[in-house]
Motif scaffolding. Structure first.
Motif, PDB file in Angstrom:
ATOM      1  N   THR A 143     -30.403  18.106 -26.187  1.00 42.03           N
ATOM      2  CA  THR A 143     -29.755  18.359 -27.280  1.00 42.03           C
ATOM      3  C   THR A 143     -28.772  17.140 -27.541  1.00 42.03           C
ATOM      4  O   THR A 143     -28.663  16.739 -28.463  1.00 42.03           O
ATOM      5  CB  THR A 143     -28.504  19.766 -27.076  1.00 42.03           C
ATOM      6  N   VAL A 144     -28.139  16.728 -26.133  1.00 44.64           N
ATOM      7  CA  VAL A 144     -27.518  15.517 -26.243  1.00 44.64           C
ATOM      8  C   VAL A 144     -28.327  14.416 -25.765  1.00 44.64           C
ATOM      9  O   VAL A 144     -28.973  14.188 -24.677  1.00 44.64           O
ATOM     10  CB  VAL A 144     -26.004  15.350 -25.380  1.00 44.64           C
ATOM     11  N   SER A 145     -28.430  13.139 -26.504  1.00 43.37           N
ATOM     12  CA  SER A 145     -29.432  11.932 -26.431  1.00 43.37           C
ATOM     13  C   SER A 145     -29.134  11.437 -24.902  1.00 43.37           C
ATOM     14  O   SER A 145     -27.675  11.698 -24.443  1.00 43.37           O
ATOM     15  CB  SER A 145     -29.178  11.054 -27.216  1.00 43.37           C
ATOM     16  N   ASP A 146     -30.005  10.962 -24.421  1.00 44.35           N
ATOM     17  CA  ASP A 146     -29.674   9.991 -22.986  1.00 44.35           C
ATOM     18  C   ASP A 146     -28.781   9.059 -23.119  1.00 44.35           C
ATOM     19  O   ASP A 146     -27.835   8.957 -22.381  1.00 44.35           O
ATOM     20  CB  ASP A 146     -31.139   9.317 -22.712  1.00 44.35           C
ATOM     21  N   GLU A 147     -28.767   8.375 -24.457  1.00 44.22           N
ATOM     22  CA  GLU A 147     -27.741   7.305 -24.497  1.00 44.22           C
ATOM     23  C   GLU A 147     -26.471   7.814 -24.507  1.00 44.22           C
ATOM     24  O   GLU A 147     -25.376   7.182 -24.154  1.00 44.22           O
ATOM     25  CB  GLU A 147     -28.156   6.634 -25.930  1.00 44.22           C
ATOM     26  N   LYS A 148     -26.219   8.918 -25.235  1.00 48.97           N
ATOM     27  CA  LYS A 148     -24.886   9.366 -25.269  1.00 48.97           C
ATOM     28  C   LYS A 148     -24.441  10.058 -24.145  1.00 48.97           C
ATOM     29  O   LYS A 148     -23.067   9.541 -23.552  1.00 48.97           O
ATOM     30  CB  LYS A 148     -24.580  10.636 -26.384  1.00 48.97           C
ATOM     31  N   VAL A 149     -25.410  10.630 -23.309  1.00 48.04           N
ATOM     32  CA  VAL A 149     -24.774  11.091 -21.840  1.00 48.04           C
ATOM     33  C   VAL A 149     -24.590   9.916 -21.011  1.00 48.04           C
ATOM     34  O   VAL A 149     -23.649   9.937 -20.135  1.00 48.04           O
ATOM     35  CB  VAL A 149     -25.940  12.114 -21.233  1.00 48.04           C
ATOM     36  N   MET A 150     -25.403   8.932 -20.946  1.00 48.82           N
ATOM     37  CA  MET A 150     -25.224   7.802 -20.254  1.00 48.82           C
ATOM     38  C   MET A 150     -23.825   6.902 -20.645  1.00 48.82           C
ATOM     39  O   MET A 150     -23.111   6.459 -19.658  1.00 48.82           O
ATOM     40  CB  MET A 150     -26.264   6.561 -20.228  1.00 48.82           C
ATOM     41  N   ALA A 151     -23.391   7.226 -21.751  1.00 46.86           N
ATOM     42  CA  ALA A 151     -22.118   6.598 -22.163  1.00 46.86           C
ATOM     43  C   ALA A 151     -21.019   7.485 -21.557  1.00 46.86           C
ATOM     44  O   ALA A 151     -20.056   6.799 -21.004  1.00 46.86           O
ATOM     45  CB  ALA A 151     -21.856   6.403 -23.746  1.00 46.86           C
ATOM     46  N   LEU A 152     -21.232   8.742 -21.544  1.00 44.17           N
ATOM     47  CA  LEU A 152     -20.303   9.595 -20.905  1.00 44.17           C
ATOM     48  C   LEU A 152     -20.160   9.418 -19.481  1.00 44.17           C
ATOM     49  O   LEU A 152     -19.239   9.636 -18.778  1.00 44.17           O
ATOM     50  CB  LEU A 152     -20.710  11.208 -21.323  1.00 44.17           C
ATOM     51  N   ILE A 153     -21.310   9.316 -18.733  1.00 43.00           N
ATOM     52  CA  ILE A 153     -21.422   8.986 -17.509  1.00 43.00           C
ATOM     53  C   ILE A 153     -20.637   7.573 -17.075  1.00 43.00           C
ATOM     54  O   ILE A 153     -19.842   7.406 -15.963  1.00 43.00           O
ATOM     55  CB  ILE A 153     -22.719   8.700 -17.044  1.00 43.00           C
ATOM     56  N   GLU A 154     -20.847   6.644 -17.658  1.00 43.41           N
ATOM     57  CA  GLU A 154     -20.060   5.357 -17.608  1.00 43.41           C
ATOM     58  C   GLU A 154     -18.604   5.586 -17.742  1.00 43.41           C
ATOM     59  O   GLU A 154     -18.059   4.842 -16.926  1.00 43.41           O
ATOM     60  CB  GLU A 154     -20.514   4.257 -18.603  1.00 43.41           C
ATOM     61  N   THR A 155     -18.130   6.619 -18.649  1.00 41.91           N
ATOM     62  CA  THR A 155     -16.536   6.854 -18.969  1.00 41.91           C
ATOM     63  C   THR A 155     -16.170   7.349 -17.745  1.00 41.91           C
ATOM     64  O   THR A 155     -15.235   6.994 -16.856  1.00 41.91           O
ATOM     65  CB  THR A 155     -16.531   7.692 -19.979  1.00 41.91           C
ATOM     66  N   SER A 156     -16.951   8.315 -17.045  1.00 49.21           N
ATOM     67  CA  SER A 156     -16.566   9.274 -15.924  1.00 49.21           C
ATOM     68  C   SER A 156     -16.716   8.569 -14.910  1.00 49.21           C
ATOM     69  O   SER A 156     -15.500   8.466 -14.001  1.00 49.21           O
ATOM     70  CB  SER A 156     -17.444  10.361 -15.528  1.00 49.21           C
ATOM     71  N   PHE A 157     -17.455   7.370 -14.584  1.00 50.03           N
ATOM     72  CA  PHE A 157     -17.403   6.588 -13.665  1.00 50.03           C
ATOM     73  C   PHE A 157     -15.994   5.589 -13.470  1.00 50.03           C
ATOM     74  O   PHE A 157     -15.482   5.468 -12.309  1.00 50.03           O
ATOM     75  CB  PHE A 157     -18.552   5.511 -13.479  1.00 50.03           C
ATOM     76  N   ALA A 158     -15.711   4.988 -14.489  1.00 49.88           N
ATOM     77  CA  ALA A 158     -14.614   4.439 -14.526  1.00 49.88           C
ATOM     78  C   ALA A 158     -13.295   5.231 -14.190  1.00 49.88           C
ATOM     79  O   ALA A 158     -12.063   4.559 -13.733  1.00 49.88           O
ATOM     80  CB  ALA A 158     -14.224   3.889 -16.250  1.00 49.88           C
ATOM     81  N   LEU A 159     -13.315   6.231 -14.895  1.00 49.95           N
ATOM     82  CA  LEU A 159     -12.079   7.283 -14.721  1.00 49.95           C
ATOM     83  C   LEU A 159     -11.884   7.707 -13.321  1.00 49.95           C
ATOM     84  O   LEU A 159     -10.791   7.916 -12.857  1.00 49.95           O
ATOM     85  CB  LEU A 159     -12.246   8.302 -15.675  1.00 49.95           C
ATOM     86  N   THR A 160     -12.820   7.672 -12.558  1.00 49.79           N
ATOM     87  CA  THR A 160     -12.772   7.971 -11.103  1.00 49.79           C
ATOM     88  C   THR A 160     -12.984   7.223 -10.082  1.00 49.79           C
ATOM     89  O   THR A 160     -12.976   7.203  -8.982  1.00 49.79           O
ATOM     90  CB  THR A 160     -13.987   9.128 -10.694  1.00 49.79           C
ATOM     91  N   LYS A 161     -12.911   5.659 -10.705  1.00 48.69           N
ATOM     92  CA  LYS A 161     -12.943   4.760  -9.535  1.00 48.69           C
ATOM     93  C   LYS A 161     -11.828   4.470  -8.849  1.00 48.69           C
ATOM     94  O   LYS A 161     -10.736   4.534  -9.063  1.00 48.69           O
ATOM     95  CB  LYS A 161     -13.105   3.417 -10.537  1.00 48.69           C
TER      96      LYS A 161
END
Length: 227
Positions: A209-227
């Motif tokens: 339902t959510v494209s890989d590209e969109k989920v990947m962008a959300l993953i990158e945000t999560s990575f940055a916020l938890t760094k």
């Protein structure tokens, strides 16, 4: 009760060349196999779709009818449990001969796992592996502080979309900026996080339902916020 087929094949990928060697035949776009078990008293008829979805019915060869007690939650007699175990062993044999193992149930979860390995050089660990219900839950952590930035789970769809659906789906929990929550929750496939803080975490259903590209962008945000 989770379907026996789903439990056996959830983290498997079918290999057509092995299926043909094992005895599967083409039925249109699908593959089909008929195989007897329990000394020929029962016959399993499996259909595997082009996408890898498995459907099956088990026939009592004495009556020629489907053995529906196999799937009745309340049926727990010694004989029906023996049939279930024999059927499960047959499915495990088929899986071993015709499938390869993958980390998660959905193709999208496995693609995103490859992305996280390439981008962040991390692989999932399974902190709940001693508990059968949760053993497939995979966490992705920072190498330094060991904090999670992503968690992949296989859950009933209804626990995230609040429907009555008991279909099992992969979801990924990701951290967000709380200011983004309202906007993200307007998007199909994104929900307040299952089993985590609803203000700062989301659950994304990994059913394309959510494209890989969109989920990947959300993953990158999560990575940055938890760094």
């Amino acid at each position: 009760m989770m379907e026996i087929e789903q439990a056996v094949f959830a983290r498997k990928r079918w290999l057509p060349e092995r299926m043909a060697d094992y005895g599967f035949r083409h039925a249109g776009q699908d593959f089909m196999l008929e195989k007897d078990f329990m000394d020929g008293d029962f016959r399993a008829v499996l259909t595997v779709s082009e996408s890898g979805a498995v459907s099956s019915h088990v026939v009592d060869r004495m009556t020629g009818e489907e053995y529906d007690q196999l799937r009745r939650r309340e049926a727990n007699g010694a004989y029906v449990n023996m049939v279930r175990e024999a059927y499960r062993n047959l499915l495990l044999e088929i899986a071993g001969a015709c499938c390869m193992d993958v980390l998660f149930a959905s193709d999208q979860a496995n693609r995103l796992t490859d992305f996280m390995e390439d981008k962040f050089h991390v692989a999932p660990d399974y902190p709940f592996s001693k508990m059968a219900r949760y053993r497939s839950y995979g966490t992705f952590r920072h190498g330094g502080n060991r904090k999670w930035f992503a968690l992949v789970m296989n859950v009933k769809r209804g626990v995230v979309d609040k429907s009555a659906s008991e279909d099992m789906v992969d979801i990924i929990n990701l951290k967000i900026d709380p200011k983004e929550g309202e906007r993200l929750f307007q998007m199909p496939g994104i929900y307040p996080a299952y089993h985590m803080n609803h203000r700062t975490w989301i659950s994304v259903v990994l059913d394309e339902t959510v494209s890989d590209e969109k989920v990947m962008a959300l993953i990158e945000t999560s990575f940055a916020l938890t760094k």
